[in-house]
Scaffold this motif. Structure first.
Motif, PDB file in Angstrom:
ATOM      1  N   PRO A 147       0.953  -1.888  -0.342  1.00 27.61           N
ATOM      2  CA  PRO A 147       0.090   0.151  -0.246  1.00 27.61           C
ATOM      3  C   PRO A 147       0.428   1.378  -0.270  1.00 27.61           C
ATOM      4  O   PRO A 147       0.085   2.316  -0.367  1.00 27.61           O
ATOM      5  CB  PRO A 147      -0.989  -0.531   1.351  1.00 27.61           C
ATOM      6  N   PHE A 148       2.271   1.531   0.207  1.00 30.26           N
ATOM      7  CA  PHE A 148       3.202   2.479   0.456  1.00 30.26           C
ATOM      8  C   PHE A 148       4.214   2.252  -0.789  1.00 30.26           C
ATOM      9  O   PHE A 148       5.185   3.046  -0.701  1.00 30.26           O
ATOM     10  CB  PHE A 148       3.276   2.362   2.326  1.00 30.26           C
ATOM     11  N   LEU A 149       3.652   1.979  -1.645  1.00 30.58           N
ATOM     12  CA  LEU A 149       4.528   1.619  -2.927  1.00 30.58           C
ATOM     13  C   LEU A 149       4.013   2.222  -3.514  1.00 30.58           C
ATOM     14  O   LEU A 149       3.002   2.197  -4.050  1.00 30.58           O
ATOM     15  CB  LEU A 149       4.870   0.561  -3.541  1.00 30.58           C
ATOM     16  N   ARG A 150       5.036   3.506  -4.703  1.00 28.01           N
ATOM     17  CA  ARG A 150       4.903   4.722  -5.739  1.00 28.01           C
ATOM     18  C   ARG A 150       5.363   4.230  -6.675  1.00 28.01           C
ATOM     19  O   ARG A 150       6.851   3.605  -7.076  1.00 28.01           O
ATOM     20  CB  ARG A 150       4.628   6.090  -5.242  1.00 28.01           C
ATOM     21  N   ARG A 151       4.841   3.371  -7.748  1.00 28.44           N
ATOM     22  CA  ARG A 151       6.070   3.687  -8.751  1.00 28.44           C
ATOM     23  C   ARG A 151       6.142   4.280 -10.588  1.00 28.44           C
ATOM     24  O   ARG A 151       4.922   4.548 -10.392  1.00 28.44           O
ATOM     25  CB  ARG A 151       5.813   2.512  -9.682  1.00 28.44           C
ATOM     26  N   GLU A 152       6.901   5.151 -10.538  1.00 25.30           N
ATOM     27  CA  GLU A 152       6.324   6.576 -11.532  1.00 25.30           C
ATOM     28  C   GLU A 152       7.706   6.540 -12.502  1.00 25.30           C
ATOM     29  O   GLU A 152       8.675   7.042 -11.857  1.00 25.30           O
ATOM     30  CB  GLU A 152       6.352   8.452 -10.823  1.00 25.30           C
ATOM     31  N   ARG A 153       7.606   6.122 -13.596  1.00 25.45           N
ATOM     32  CA  ARG A 153       8.838   6.649 -14.561  1.00 25.45           C
ATOM     33  C   ARG A 153      10.262   6.038 -14.247  1.00 25.45           C
ATOM     34  O   ARG A 153      10.532   6.216 -14.663  1.00 25.45           O
ATOM     35  CB  ARG A 153       9.326   7.933 -15.116  1.00 25.45           C
ATOM     36  N   GLY A 154       9.601   4.904 -14.046  1.00 22.71           N
ATOM     37  CA  GLY A 154      10.259   3.378 -13.497  1.00 22.71           C
ATOM     38  C   GLY A 154      11.688   3.979 -12.360  1.00 22.71           C
ATOM     39  O   GLY A 154      13.175   2.892 -11.994  1.00 22.71           O
ATOM     40  N   VAL A 155      10.720   4.413 -11.166  1.00 26.60           N
ATOM     41  CA  VAL A 155      11.213   4.249 -10.181  1.00 26.60           C
ATOM     42  C   VAL A 155      10.504   3.995  -9.379  1.00 26.60           C
ATOM     43  O   VAL A 155       9.718   4.436  -9.107  1.00 26.60           O
ATOM     44  CB  VAL A 155      12.090   6.322  -9.757  1.00 26.60           C
ATOM     45  N   ILE A 156      10.646   3.656  -8.398  1.00 21.11           N
ATOM     46  CA  ILE A 156      10.337   3.370  -7.168  1.00 21.11           C
ATOM     47  C   ILE A 156      10.294   3.748  -5.629  1.00 21.11           C
ATOM     48  O   ILE A 156      11.678   4.202  -5.506  1.00 21.11           O
ATOM     49  CB  ILE A 156      10.277   1.647  -6.797  1.00 21.11           C
ATOM     50  N   GLY A 157       9.085   4.519  -5.604  1.00 22.84           N
ATOM     51  CA  GLY A 157       9.658   5.298  -4.422  1.00 22.84           C
ATOM     52  C   GLY A 157       8.140   5.084  -2.946  1.00 22.84           C
ATOM     53  O   GLY A 157       7.546   4.181  -2.807  1.00 22.84           O
ATOM     54  N   VAL A 158       8.309   5.070  -2.039  1.00 20.36           N
ATOM     55  CA  VAL A 158       7.792   4.210  -0.990  1.00 20.36           C
ATOM     56  C   VAL A 158       7.664   5.734   0.300  1.00 20.36           C
ATOM     57  O   VAL A 158       8.262   6.339   0.587  1.00 20.36           O
ATOM     58  CB  VAL A 158       9.230   3.472   0.506  1.00 20.36           C
ATOM     59  N   ILE A 159       6.219   5.902   0.346  1.00 16.91           N
ATOM     60  CA  ILE A 159       5.519   6.763   1.030  1.00 16.91           C
ATOM     61  C   ILE A 159       5.676   6.512   2.946  1.00 16.91           C
ATOM     62  O   ILE A 159       5.220   5.715   2.984  1.00 16.91           O
ATOM     63  CB  ILE A 159       4.047   6.653   1.191  1.00 16.91           C
ATOM     64  N   TYR A 160       7.268   6.708   2.926  1.00 16.44           N
ATOM     65  CA  TYR A 160       6.955   6.699   4.715  1.00 16.44           C
ATOM     66  C   TYR A 160       7.081   7.491   5.664  1.00 16.44           C
ATOM     67  O   TYR A 160       5.538   7.928   5.147  1.00 16.44           O
ATOM     68  CB  TYR A 160       9.070   7.223   4.375  1.00 16.44           C
ATOM     69  N   LEU A 161       6.885   6.706   6.485  1.00 16.29           N
ATOM     70  CA  LEU A 161       5.631   7.242   7.616  1.00 16.29           C
ATOM     71  C   LEU A 161       6.780   8.549   8.570  1.00 16.29           C
ATOM     72  O   LEU A 161       8.072   8.181   9.103  1.00 16.29           O
ATOM     73  CB  LEU A 161       5.622   5.938   8.625  1.00 16.29           C
ATOM     74  N   ALA A 162       6.319   9.955   8.561  1.00 14.35           N
ATOM     75  CA  ALA A 162       7.356  10.983   9.108  1.00 14.35           C
ATOM     76  C   ALA A 162       6.499  11.093  10.181  1.00 14.35           C
ATOM     77  O   ALA A 162       4.848  11.718  10.172  1.00 14.35           O
ATOM     78  CB  ALA A 162       7.001  11.860   7.924  1.00 14.35           C
ATOM     79  N   ASP A 163       7.056  12.464  10.723  1.00 14.78           N
ATOM     80  CA  ASP A 163       6.292  12.832  12.535  1.00 14.78           C
ATOM     81  C   ASP A 163       5.620  14.313  11.809  1.00 14.78           C
ATOM     82  O   ASP A 163       6.036  15.090  12.499  1.00 14.78           O
ATOM     83  CB  ASP A 163       6.871  12.560  13.440  1.00 14.78           C
ATOM     84  N   ALA A 164       4.862  14.714  10.871  1.00  9.76           N
ATOM     85  CA  ALA A 164       4.700  15.512   9.926  1.00  9.76           C
ATOM     86  C   ALA A 164       4.106  16.775  11.466  1.00  9.76           C
ATOM     87  O   ALA A 164       4.847  18.349  11.996  1.00  9.76           O
ATOM     88  CB  ALA A 164       4.530  15.467   9.038  1.00  9.76           C
ATOM     89  N   ASP A 165       2.481  16.060  11.761  1.00 13.00           N
ATOM     90  CA  ASP A 165       2.362  16.708  12.858  1.00 13.00           C
ATOM     91  C   ASP A 165       2.424  16.474  14.733  1.00 13.00           C
ATOM     92  O   ASP A 165       2.123  17.192  14.769  1.00 13.00           O
ATOM     93  CB  ASP A 165       0.174  16.804  12.319  1.00 13.00           C
TER      94      ASP A 165
END
Lengths: 413, 177
Positions: free
Chosen positions: A9-27
Motif C-alpha cells: 500500500p505504500f509503494l509508488r512506481r513512476e517513470r521507472g523509479v519506485i518510491g516508498v511513502i515513509y511514515l514521518a512525524d510531520a504533525d
C-alpha cells in the motif's frame, strides 16, 4: 520482517523509479503514539503472544490507516522476544496420553469431559487442570512475551521505515550497497547469509553488489529473500549507507529503488534506519585495547589521535582484508591496526597471506607474545616475514594503547 | 474490495471486525459441540473426522472432546503419526482444518461431521471431504453429517455445498448423491 501485503500500500512506481511513502512525524503526533505503543508492549511482558497481538490490533481505533498500524505492529512483534511457557516441552507427551485415554473411553458421554485428563494425569503424575494448560503449550500463540524491545517511539519510527524498504528488496534482482564504515558487520552479515555477491572498488571506498532474490537463476527465492533481509540491520551499524536496487514489478518491468540511512531525520523528513549499535569487539583483547585507548587518549585532545572501529576494506588478492582498528590523527594521517591474538596456526597462515597480498605500508600488528611457541610460533614466523619487525607491537597480558600510538607516530601515512 | 477500502475508514473497519466476530461466534457455537457428541454416540464403533471452520474451533473441539487436531501448522511427522494411531484404533476421532480435506487415506474412518467451512460453501471442498470417507472398506457405510447454526449464513453455505457436491459428483465421480 514485513510481508508484501504490509509494504504494497505504500509503494509508488513512476517513470521507472519506485518510491516508498515513509511514515514521518510531520504533525508531531506520530512519535508520541509510537511511544505509547512501546510502553503498552512493555507492560505486556509475561503475557501470551496472542494477547500482545490482540492488544496491538485494538489500537486500530486510534489510527487513520490500518495498514500502517499492521506494519508497525509486525515490526514490534518481530523485535519482541517470546519464550515458551513453563514445561511446554511436555506438551507432546501430554497430548499423546490424553488422546489415548479418550480412545480407551469412547465415545464421549455427557459429564465425562475431565475423565481423559484425570486418567492421563494419573499416568503422568500431574493434575487434570495442569494437563489442560499444557495440552497446546508448545503452540506459537501460547509463547509468552519474555522481553519487549527497548525502543523509543522515534527509534520505532525509523525501524518501521527501514522495514518498509527491506520489504521492497524481496523483489530485487540486483542490489548495490555503498557504505561509509561498518564494513566488518556488513561483510559478516553477507557471508553468514550466504548471499551471492561481488565487491567493487569505487574511488576510495567499496561497493558490494548482491544478487537479489528475484534474479532468474535463484531457485528458492523466498528463502533467499529472507536471508537477504538479514543483511539490512547490519547496515544500521554503518555511520552512512546507501542501497540501490533494481526491482522487478508484477508486469515484468524493472524499476530503480534507492534508500539512504537517515536515522535522525525529524519533522516532515522520515527517519530510516536505526540508532546504530555500539562497536562490537571480536575478542576481549580488542575490547581491552579500545578501553585502554579511551582511558589514555580519550580526553587528551593534545595527542590528536583517535582509535576507530570504522576501517575501510583493503584488497588482498582475491579477498578483502578489514583491519581491526584505524588510528587517525587530526592532521589526516592514519594507520591500520590488526590485533593478532590466540588463534589456530591455519588462521595465522591465512592472515599472513592476506597481509602479504594487501601490501599496506601503514599497517601495525599488535601480537600476543604467547603465540611465539609451538606450531602457532611457526605460523607466526611466516607472518613476521611479510611485516617489518618494527611494525609489530608485542604484548604479554593486555595490548597497550600507548605503544600502538608510538608505532602509529612512525608508520601512519 | 471492501476489506481494501476498510484500510482508511474507521467505520468500515468496525463493520469488518463485526463481520469477523460474527463468523467466530458461529464457528465456535456451543450447541455444535453438544450435537457432535450426540452423533459420535450414535456411531460408537466408527472412527470419525470432525471438519472445522478454523484453527480456534478445532482447538476448542480438541480440548473439549480430548481428540487430536490437525491443522496447517501440525508437523508432517506428527500428522502421519496421528493418522497411523487412528488406523491402529488407538485414536477414534480427529478434528481438522482444511488439511484433511484431501490427500490422506484412513479407510477405517467412516464418519464425517462438518462443523464449519472455511470456503463459504465450496462444492469442491465438500466433495473432497466426502471422498475421504468413501474409501471401500468391506460393506461399511460412510456417513457425513453437517451441523449448521440455525438462522445464520451457514444455512445457505450448506445449501450451496449440497448443490455444488451434486454437480461435482455427477460430473467427476459418475454417480448421484
Amino acid at each position: 520482517m514485513l510481508t508484501r501485503s504490509h509494504v504494497a500500500p505504500f509503494l509508488r512506481r513512476e517513470r521507472g523509479v519506485i518510491g516508498v511513502i515513509y511514515l514521518a512525524d510531520a504533525d508531531g503526533r506520530v512519535v508520541p503514539f509510537l511511544d505509547r505503543l512501546c510502553r503498552l508492549v512493555k507492560r505486556l511482558e509475561g503475557k501470551p503472544r496472542s494477547t500482545v497481538i490482540e492488544a496491538l490490533r485494538r489500537q486500530e481505533r486510534r489510527v487513520r490507516d490500518a495498514a500502517r498500524l499492521a506494519g508497525i505492529a509486525k515490526t514490534i512483534l518481530d523485535l519482541c522476544h517470546f519464550t515458551p511457557p513453563e514445561n511446554a516441552g511436555l506438551a507432546p507427551a501430554v497430548r499423546d496420553a490424553v488422546f489415548r485415554a479418550r480412545g480407551r473411553r469412547w465415545p464421549p458421554v455427557p459429564g465425562d469431559h475431565e475423565v481423559p485428563y484425570e486418567s492421563a494425569g494419573g499416568e503422568l503424575g500431574r493434575s487434570a487442570p495442569e494437563l489442560r494448560r499444557l495440552l497446546y503449550a508448545d503452540a506459537p500463540g501460547a509463547r509468552t512475551l519474555g522481553r519487549a524491545p527497548r525502543l523509543t517511539g522515534r527509534a520505532l519510527l525509523a525501524r518501521y521505515n527501514l522495514e518498509l524498504a527491506r520489504g521492497v528488496l524481496l523483489d530485487a534482482e540486483r542490489i548495490t550497497i555503498t557504505a561509509r564504515g561498518g564494513w566488518r558487520g556488513i561483510f559478516r552479515a553477507i557471508k553468514a547469509a550466504r548471499l551471492m555477491h561481488v565487491v567493487r572498488r569505487a574511488g576510495r571506498s567499496y561497493q558490494i553488489e548482491v544478487t537479489g532474490p528475484a534474479a532468474a537463476f535463484i531457485v528458492r527465492s523466498n528463502r533467499y529473500g529472507v536471508r537477504l533481509a538479514r543483511v539490512v540491520p547490519a547496515l544500521m551499524q554503518a555511520p552512512r549507507w546507501r542501497l540501490d536496487a533494481e526491482v522487478r514489478g508484477a508486469d515484468g518491468t524493472i524499476a530503480h529503488f534507492r534508500v539512504r540511512g537517515k536515522p535522525r531525520a525529524t519533522g516532515s523528513r522520515a527517519p530510516v534506519g536505526g540508532p546504530g549499535k555500539r562497536a562490537r569487539y571480536d575478542s576481549a583483547w580488542e575490547r581491552s585495547l579500545a578501553a585502554d585507548f579511551r582511558q589514555r587518549f580519550g580526553r587528551d585532545e593534545r595527542s590528536g589521535w583517535t582509535l576507530s572501529r570504522e576501517t575501510s576494506p583493503v584488497t588482498a588478492g582475491e579477498e578483502l582484508f578489514i583491519p581491526d582498528f584505524t588510528v587517525r590523527h587530526a592532521d589526516g594521517r592514519e594507520a591500520m591496526v590488526e590485533l593478532v591474538g590466540f588463534w589456530t596456526p591455519e588462521y595465522l597462515e591465512a592472515k599472513a597471506r592476506k597481509v602479504a597480498a594487501a601490501g599496506i605500508d601503514n599497517l601495525i600488528l599488535v601480537v600476543y607474545r604467547g603465540l611465539a611457541v609451538g606450531k602457532a610460533g611457526d605460523a607466526l614466523a611466516a607472518l613476521t616475514t611479510v611485516v617489518d619487525a618494527e611494525r609489530i607491537v608485542w604484548f604479554a597480558a593486555q595490548p597497550r594503547a600507548a605503544e600502538v600510538v608510538r608505532a602509529a607516530e612512525r608508520w601512519a601515512r | 474490495m471492501f476489506a481494501a477500502s476498510a484500510r482508511r475508514s474507521p467505520a468500515a473497519r468496525r463493520a469488518l471486525r463485526a463481520f469477523h466476530d460474527r463468523e467466530r461466534l458461529v464457528r465456535l457455537a456451543e450447541g455444535k459441540l453438544r450435537e457432535a457428541e450426540r452423533i459420535l454416540r450414535a456411531h460408537p464403533a466408527e472412527q470419525a473426522v470432525l471438519f472445522c471452520g478454523g484453527t480456534d474451533a478445532a482447538e476448542t473441539v480438541s480440548r473439549e472432546l480430548a481428540i487430536p487436531m490437525i491443522t496447517g501448522s501440525t508437523p508432517a511427522s506428527e500428522r502421519h503419526a496421528l493418522l497411523a494411531a487412528m488406523s491402529r484404533g488407538d485414536i477414534r476421532a480427529v478434528a481438522s482444518v482444511r488439511v484433511l480435506d484431501e490427500g490422506w487415506d484412513v479407510p477405517t474412518a467412516k464418519l464425517g461431521i462438518v462443523l464449519g467451512d472455511s470456503t463459504r460453501g465450496s462444492g469442491r471442498q465438500h466433495a473432497q471431504r466426502l471422498g475421504r470417507l468413501l474409501r471401500r472398506q468391506g460393506d461399511a457405510i460412510a456417513s457425513l453429517y453437517e451441523i449448521v447454526a440455525a438462522g445464520t449464513y451457514e444455512f445457505f453455505s450448506s445449501q450451496k455445498r449440497g448443490a455444488g457436491v451434486k454437480r461435482v459428483s455427477e460430473g467427476q465421480l459418475g454417480f448421484g448423491v
